[in-house]
Motif scaffolding. Sequence first.
Motif, PDB file in Angstrom:
ATOM      1  N   GLY A   9       0.822  -1.210   0.000  1.00 16.31           N
ATOM      2  CA  GLY A   9       0.000   0.000   0.000  1.00 16.31           C
ATOM      3  C   GLY A   9       0.845   1.244   0.000  1.00 16.31           C
ATOM      4  N   SER A  10       1.079   1.812  -1.200  1.00 17.41           N
ATOM      5  CA  SER A  10       1.882   3.031  -1.282  1.00 17.41           C
ATOM      6  C   SER A  10       1.039   4.218  -0.860  1.00 17.41           C
ATOM      7  CB  SER A  10       2.408   3.217  -2.703  1.00 17.41           C
ATOM      8  OG  SER A  10       1.335   3.300  -3.605  1.00 17.41           O
ATOM      9  N   GLN A  11       1.668   5.142  -0.141  1.00 15.71           N
ATOM     10  CA  GLN A  11       0.966   6.329   0.340  1.00 15.71           C
ATOM     11  C   GLN A  11       1.665   7.564  -0.198  1.00 15.71           C
ATOM     12  OE1 GLN A  11       0.450   6.294   4.564  1.00 15.71           O
ATOM     13  NE2 GLN A  11      -0.182   4.166   4.616  1.00 15.71           N
ATOM     14  N   PRO A  12       0.912   8.630  -0.436  1.00 15.24           N
ATOM     15  CA  PRO A  12       1.499   9.846  -1.011  1.00 15.24           C
ATOM     16  C   PRO A  12       2.624  10.409  -0.154  1.00 15.24           C
ATOM     17  CG  PRO A  12      -0.907   9.954  -1.039  1.00 15.24           C
ATOM     18  CD  PRO A  12      -0.537   8.746  -0.246  1.00 15.24           C
ATOM     19  N   SER A  13       2.603  10.133   1.126  1.00  9.84           N
ATOM     20  CA  SER A  13       3.562  10.757   2.040  1.00  9.84           C
ATOM     21  C   SER A  13       4.870   9.981   2.170  1.00  9.84           C
ATOM     22  CB  SER A  13       2.936  10.883   3.426  1.00  9.84           C
ATOM     23  OG  SER A  13       2.599   9.606   3.933  1.00  9.84           O
ATOM     24  N   VAL A  14       5.041   8.906   1.406  1.00  9.86           N
ATOM     25  CA  VAL A  14       6.230   8.066   1.574  1.00  9.86           C
ATOM     26  C   VAL A  14       7.506   8.853   1.289  1.00  9.86           C
ATOM     27  CG1 VAL A  14       7.491   6.105   0.627  1.00  9.86           C
ATOM     28  CG2 VAL A  14       5.083   5.862   1.197  1.00  9.86           C
ATOM     29  N   ASN A  15       7.571   9.517   0.156  1.00 10.69           N
ATOM     30  CA  ASN A  15       8.786  10.266  -0.184  1.00 10.69           C
ATOM     31  C   ASN A  15       9.018  11.419   0.784  1.00 10.69           C
ATOM     32  OD1 ASN A  15       9.563   8.681  -2.354  1.00 10.69           O
ATOM     33  ND2 ASN A  15       8.296   9.849  -3.807  1.00 10.69           N
ATOM     34  N   GLU A  16       7.939  12.068   1.198  1.00 10.62           N
ATOM     35  CA  GLU A  16       8.045  13.146   2.176  1.00 10.62           C
ATOM     36  C   GLU A  16       8.577  12.618   3.500  1.00 10.62           C
ATOM     37  OE1 GLU A  16       4.675  15.968   2.190  1.00 10.62           O
ATOM     38  OE2 GLU A  16       4.661  15.654   4.363  1.00 10.62           O
ATOM     39  N   ARG A  17       8.028  11.480   3.908  1.00 14.90           N
ATOM     40  CA  ARG A  17       8.495  10.854   5.147  1.00 14.90           C
ATOM     41  C   ARG A  17       9.964  10.473   5.042  1.00 14.90           C
ATOM     42  NH1 ARG A  17       6.055   5.145   6.103  1.00 14.90           N
ATOM     43  NH2 ARG A  17       7.798   4.619   4.735  1.00 14.90           N
ATOM     44  N   TYR A  18      10.352   9.928   3.879  1.00 13.77           N
ATOM     45  CA  TYR A  18      11.737   9.513   3.686  1.00 13.77           C
ATOM     46  C   TYR A  18      12.683  10.707   3.734  1.00 13.77           C
ATOM     47  CZ  TYR A  18      15.963   7.650   1.601  1.00 13.77           C
ATOM     48  OH  TYR A  18      17.273   7.309   1.379  1.00 13.77           O
ATOM     49  N   THR A  19      12.300  11.806   3.083  1.00 15.32           N
ATOM     50  CA  THR A  19      13.141  13.006   3.086  1.00 15.32           C
ATOM     51  C   THR A  19      13.340  13.535   4.507  1.00 15.32           C
ATOM     52  OG1 THR A  19      12.353  13.593   0.873  1.00 15.32           O
ATOM     53  CG2 THR A  19      13.364  15.348   2.180  1.00 15.32           C
ATOM     54  N   GLN A  20      12.265  13.542   5.268  1.00 12.57           N
ATOM     55  CA  GLN A  20      12.367  13.983   6.658  1.00 12.57           C
ATOM     56  C   GLN A  20      13.257  13.033   7.454  1.00 12.57           C
ATOM     57  OE1 GLN A  20       8.764  13.742   8.972  1.00 12.57           O
ATOM     58  NE2 GLN A  20       9.408  15.371  10.352  1.00 12.57           N
ATOM     59  N   TRP A  21      13.083  11.719   7.217  1.00 15.21           N
ATOM     60  CA  TRP A  21      13.916  10.739   7.926  1.00 15.21           C
ATOM     61  C   TRP A  21      15.394  10.961   7.629  1.00 15.21           C
ATOM     62  CZ3 TRP A  21      17.104   7.177   5.430  1.00 15.21           C
ATOM     63  CH2 TRP A  21      17.772   6.297   6.288  1.00 15.21           C
ATOM     64  N   LYS A  22      15.737  11.145   6.362  1.00 17.56           N
ATOM     65  CA  LYS A  22      17.148  11.268   5.996  1.00 17.56           C
ATOM     66  C   LYS A  22      17.784  12.491   6.640  1.00 17.56           C
ATOM     67  CE  LYS A  22      20.373  10.731   2.191  1.00 17.56           C
ATOM     68  NZ  LYS A  22      20.577  10.567   0.729  1.00 17.56           N
ATOM     69  N   SER A  23      17.016  13.563   6.802  1.00 18.13           N
ATOM     70  CA  SER A  23      17.563  14.763   7.440  1.00 18.13           C
ATOM     71  C   SER A  23      17.864  14.533   8.916  1.00 18.13           C
ATOM     72  CB  SER A  23      16.585  15.926   7.280  1.00 18.13           C
ATOM     73  OG  SER A  23      15.430  15.726   8.080  1.00 18.13           O
ATOM     74  N   LEU A  24      17.201  13.531   9.512  1.00 21.86           N
ATOM     75  CA  LEU A  24      17.378  13.256  10.940  1.00 21.86           C
ATOM     76  C   LEU A  24      18.383  12.143  11.225  1.00 21.86           C
ATOM     77  CD1 LEU A  24      13.647  13.482  12.086  1.00 21.86           C
ATOM     78  CD2 LEU A  24      15.452  15.153  12.528  1.00 21.86           C
ATOM     79  N   VAL A  25      18.910  11.505  10.168  1.00 27.64           N
ATOM     80  CA  VAL A  25      19.832  10.382  10.362  1.00 27.64           C
ATOM     81  C   VAL A  25      20.999  10.723  11.293  1.00 27.64           C
ATOM     82  CG1 VAL A  25      21.540   8.933   9.180  1.00 27.64           C
ATOM     83  CG2 VAL A  25      19.212   9.077   8.308  1.00 27.64           C
ATOM     84  N   PRO A  26      21.672  11.878  11.139  1.00 28.78           N
ATOM     85  CA  PRO A  26      22.803  12.169  12.030  1.00 28.78           C
ATOM     86  C   PRO A  26      22.419  12.291  13.507  1.00 28.78           C
ATOM     87  CG  PRO A  26      22.820  13.608  10.113  1.00 28.78           C
ATOM     88  CD  PRO A  26      21.494  12.929  10.127  1.00 28.78           C
ATOM     89  N   VAL A  27      21.145  12.587  13.756  1.00 26.07           N
ATOM     90  CA  VAL A  27      20.683  12.760  15.139  1.00 26.07           C
ATOM     91  C   VAL A  27      20.211  11.441  15.745  1.00 26.07           C
ATOM     92  CG1 VAL A  27      19.001  13.955  16.607  1.00 26.07           C
ATOM     93  CG2 VAL A  27      19.965  15.118  14.605  1.00 26.07           C
ATOM     94  N   LEU A  28      19.566  10.595  14.920  1.00 24.05           N
ATOM     95  CA  LEU A  28      18.893   9.405  15.438  1.00 24.05           C
ATOM     96  C   LEU A  28      19.744   8.142  15.425  1.00 24.05           C
ATOM     97  CD1 LEU A  28      15.378   9.818  13.774  1.00 24.05           C
ATOM     98  CD2 LEU A  28      16.039  10.377  16.119  1.00 24.05           C
ATOM     99  N   TYR A  29      20.817   8.131  14.630  1.00 27.27           N
ATOM    100  CA  TYR A  29      21.556   6.883  14.425  1.00 27.27           C
ATOM    101  C   TYR A  29      23.004   7.002  14.869  1.00 27.27           C
ATOM    102  CZ  TYR A  29      17.522   5.440  11.710  1.00 27.27           C
ATOM    103  OH  TYR A  29      16.240   5.129  11.324  1.00 27.27           O
ATOM    104  N   ASP A  30      23.479   5.914  15.443  1.00 21.87           N
ATOM    105  CA  ASP A  30      24.899   5.794  15.758  1.00 21.87           C
ATOM    106  C   ASP A  30      25.670   5.370  14.509  1.00 21.87           C
ATOM    107  OD1 ASP A  30      27.120   5.409  17.873  1.00 21.87           O
ATOM    108  OD2 ASP A  30      27.104   3.497  16.799  1.00 21.87           O
ATOM    109  N   TRP A  31      25.007   4.535  13.668  1.00 20.37           N
ATOM    110  CA  TRP A  31      25.639   4.093  12.423  1.00 20.37           C
ATOM    111  C   TRP A  31      24.561   3.599  11.473  1.00 20.37           C
ATOM    112  CZ3 TRP A  31      26.771  -1.060  10.337  1.00 20.37           C
ATOM    113  CH2 TRP A  31      27.582  -1.013   9.201  1.00 20.37           C
ATOM    114  N   LEU A  32      24.780   3.805  10.168  1.00 19.45           N
ATOM    115  CA  LEU A  32      23.852   3.323   9.156  1.00 19.45           C
ATOM    116  C   LEU A  32      24.601   3.100   7.858  1.00 19.45           C
ATOM    117  CD1 LEU A  32      20.258   4.239   8.412  1.00 19.45           C
ATOM    118  CD2 LEU A  32      21.908   4.608   6.564  1.00 19.45           C
ATOM    119  N   ALA A  33      24.332   1.943   7.235  1.00 20.04           N
ATOM    120  CA  ALA A  33      24.857   1.657   5.897  1.00 20.04           C
ATOM    121  C   ALA A  33      23.674   1.368   4.986  1.00 20.04           C
ATOM    122  CB  ALA A  33      25.809   0.462   5.932  1.00 20.04           C
TER     123      ALA A  33
END
Length: 459
Positions: A9-33
């Motif tokens: 079930g694709s939702q219109p907000s998926v890309n928006e959610r992803y963009t917001q998530w990526k901006s928060l990666v340095p704050v929320l994660y110790d490491w990510l590959a």
Amino acid sequence: MKERGGKGGSQPSVNERYTQWKSLVPVLYDWLANHNLLWPSLSCRWGPLLEQATYKNRQRLYLSEQTDGSVPNTLVIANCEIVKPRVAAAEHIAQFNEEARSPFVKKFKTIIHPGEVNRIRELPQNSKIVATHTDSPDVLIWDVEAQPNRHAVLGATESHPDLILTGHQENAEFALAMSQSEPFVLSGGKDKSVVLWSIHDHISTLATDSGAGSNGGKSPKAGIDDKPPSESPKIQARGIFQGHEDTVEDVQFCPSSAQEFCSVGDDSCLILWDARTGSSPVVKVEKAHNADLHCVDWNPIDENFILTGSADNTVRLFDRRNLTSNGVGAPVHIFNNHNAAVLCVQWSPDKSSIFGSSAEDGVLNIWDHNKIGERSGPASKFAPGLLFRHSGHRDKVVDFHWNSHDPWTIVSVSDDGESTGGGGTLQIWRMIDLIYRPQEEVIDELEKFKSHILTCSTP
């Protein structure tokens, strides 16, 4: 149930959610590959630890390639470099290209699989032995170190499994488990049956080969019997268990017993079994969910607790002490946060109250059921017990696996066919420890950090 690699079930907000998530990666994660996959993988599992160094570990990873037929389907053995906690710089972990392959993930070996790989499970007693499910009634057993490396080109002959487990009358595609206590294998299928095997019925040295874990990564000298290249030995089932009214979608062993196990299916039932008492259910919860059940996991630390996930978008926690032979027993708690069918649930190997759930909504949630009663202020939008939301995938998260050697490190895979036009995404990630550490520790550390900042800024 819906196909695991099918339309989500694709939702219109998926890309928006992803963009917001990526901006928060340095704050929320110790490491990510982040590792782009040319072909989607329906399963991902950690293998043995290969090397420990000061700043990172090297470890095997099992995944698959579900192709369109232009090249063969494969079982892939990869080597992963896992950066240790508090090593990666925050500004570096967010600098990845979604279409690129990660330098931390290197393909080591390819096995040409007979049919697509729907599920992979490693043998706890020797994680160089794996079982796979495909679109057939059989379970295939592979000694991945002994198997030759193959070049997956159109027309290439299939690799030969080291062992074939027979017993299903119809296809068994997803439900697959291996026992923590003995080399037993459990499977469920479209024939509505749960089937149990012991690999000891073939050869006793398979799971207990002491040399397999200490030979520097070379092919194990003992394992599956030598055999002609065109033949794979077969073993019959120890037991076949009937009680479901529809396809069995997932199975799991009791952590301390290869004779006790549970299963869930498209009949909305959760069933507990004991091979010592016969082939009929010990407990059958008739309406565990309001729709098909997709997944189940048994708590490895507190064996009273069992998790289930369903097409009704919920995760439910059951206490087996509250279940009776006539199927009476309500869940201890219903976890609501996913917006689509739950595909995978799994307990943390390290903390008895922590578990994860992934779904067709592209989210992987981490929960702590000890925090169900804790609510911070009026923030009712947060689901009780929700600890962390991993929103790094842009389509259905079909599988994930906690790393027992590094317990807060998780590998997850998504089938991105609907959102990006094909392929998949594999991510290896670890949330920042300030999220899950005791509150007192976190406050102390933040106070020290604040004092350090103030001291450094004083002229």
